[in-house]
Design an enzyme around this catalytic site. Sequence first.
Site, PDB file in Angstrom:
ATOM      1  N   GLY A 203       0.826  -1.197   0.000  1.00 57.38           N
ATOM      2  CA  GLY A 203       0.000   0.000   0.000  1.00 57.38           C
ATOM      3  C   GLY A 203       0.861   1.247   0.000  1.00 57.38           C
ATOM      4  O   GLY A 203       1.557   1.532  -0.973  1.00 57.38           O
ATOM      5  N   GLU A 204       0.783   2.003   1.081  1.00 56.20           N
ATOM      6  CA  GLU A 204       1.531   3.258   1.230  1.00 56.20           C
ATOM      7  C   GLU A 204       1.195   4.238   0.107  1.00 56.20           C
ATOM      8  O   GLU A 204       2.060   4.832  -0.504  1.00 56.20           O
ATOM      9  CB  GLU A 204       3.039   3.001   1.282  1.00 56.20           C
ATOM     10  CG  GLU A 204       3.479   2.159   2.460  1.00 56.20           C
ATOM     11  CD  GLU A 204       4.986   1.980   2.494  1.00 56.20           C
ATOM     12  OE1 GLU A 204       5.697   3.001   2.563  1.00 56.20           O
ATOM     13  OE2 GLU A 204       5.463   0.824   2.440  1.00 56.20           O
ATOM     14  N   HIS A 205      -0.105   4.404  -0.144  1.00 58.80           N
ATOM     15  CA  HIS A 205      -0.524   5.383  -1.133  1.00 58.80           C
ATOM     16  C   HIS A 205      -1.996   5.722  -0.913  1.00 58.80           C
ATOM     17  O   HIS A 205      -2.691   5.090  -0.119  1.00 58.80           O
ATOM     18  CB  HIS A 205      -0.311   4.849  -2.566  1.00 58.80           C
ATOM     19  CG  HIS A 205      -1.115   3.628  -2.900  1.00 58.80           C
ATOM     20  ND1 HIS A 205      -0.568   2.370  -2.906  1.00 58.80           N
ATOM     21  CD2 HIS A 205      -2.419   3.471  -3.232  1.00 58.80           C
ATOM     22  CE1 HIS A 205      -1.497   1.491  -3.235  1.00 58.80           C
ATOM     23  NE2 HIS A 205      -2.635   2.134  -3.426  1.00 58.80           N
ATOM     24  N   ALA A 206      -2.449   6.740  -1.634  1.00 61.31           N
ATOM     25  CA  ALA A 206      -3.860   7.102  -1.681  1.00 61.31           C
ATOM     26  C   ALA A 206      -4.251   7.236  -3.148  1.00 61.31           C
ATOM     27  O   ALA A 206      -3.405   7.175  -4.044  1.00 61.31           O
ATOM     28  CB  ALA A 206      -4.107   8.410  -0.929  1.00 61.31           C
TER      29      ALA A 206
END
Length: 292
Positions: A203-206
């Site tokens: 992940g580590e995102h939007a």
Amino acid sequence: MQHSSSPSAVVHDGAQVDASAQLGDYVVVYGGAELAAGSAVAGFTQVWPGVRLEAGARLAAGVTLERPDEASGHTVFGTHSKVGAGATICAGVKVGQGAVVEAGTVVSHSVPPYAIVSGSPARIVGYVETLSQSERPNWHRQAEFPATQSTVPLGVGGVTLHRFKAVKDPRGDLSVGEFAREIPFEPKRYFLVYNVPTEKTRGEHAHHKCHQFLICVKGSCAVVVDDNASRCEVLLESPDQGIYLPPLTWGIQYKYSSDAVLLVFTSDYYEAADYIRNYDEFSAVVGAQKAG
């Protein structure tokens, strides 16, 4: 420029050291290094060209910094990040804002914002519980799924937790959810995440526009969601549990069990431009949206 430092600290020409920065015993800051307001290096550390400490970043005594070069790029310590004594930071690493590197840790990959890392090599062991009550009350907390079939708001943006219908049967168990009665969008795409080493983070995102829905169909993994004002962690550990992430929600998945299989539905086809992969950029986008 005057700053608070030990008499044994040395600052070379070309270094940018804010007046409020603190330098301990036998710290050497070379030209091309940057230390912003309120940053500190406790002692016995060489701060090489290409190393930047942003506001409030702090290095404890005896931190070893590998010297950055053109290939690695800058080594950056985000605002209010903390690095423990005796840690080793490889060249080009970015330690995210508010992150904590525990003493003796060897960091060879960038650390997400507000993550706590430990070990050699470093792995995420948790997330910062609070910054300060005045800055961000309830910045991080843990939540549990409802015990019965229902949908409940998490209190982080528009994120919701979903407990689906589950039927136990000697012939095999069944869990079912319905688009868009229970899951608030019609999916155009899905992907599976599996065979993730336990120490790795995904992940580590939007997303600017894309909606996501996550179900751990086998094993377990932890999901951290963040709307830039509050943050919460939940554990996906059953196929009848799901979590909905609307656009402009920063998402992180970690603590994967060895057998974990994470199923993700998305409202849109893959589009690289829809991803926000830098937390500072995410903060700026959310701030601009609130201001506008």
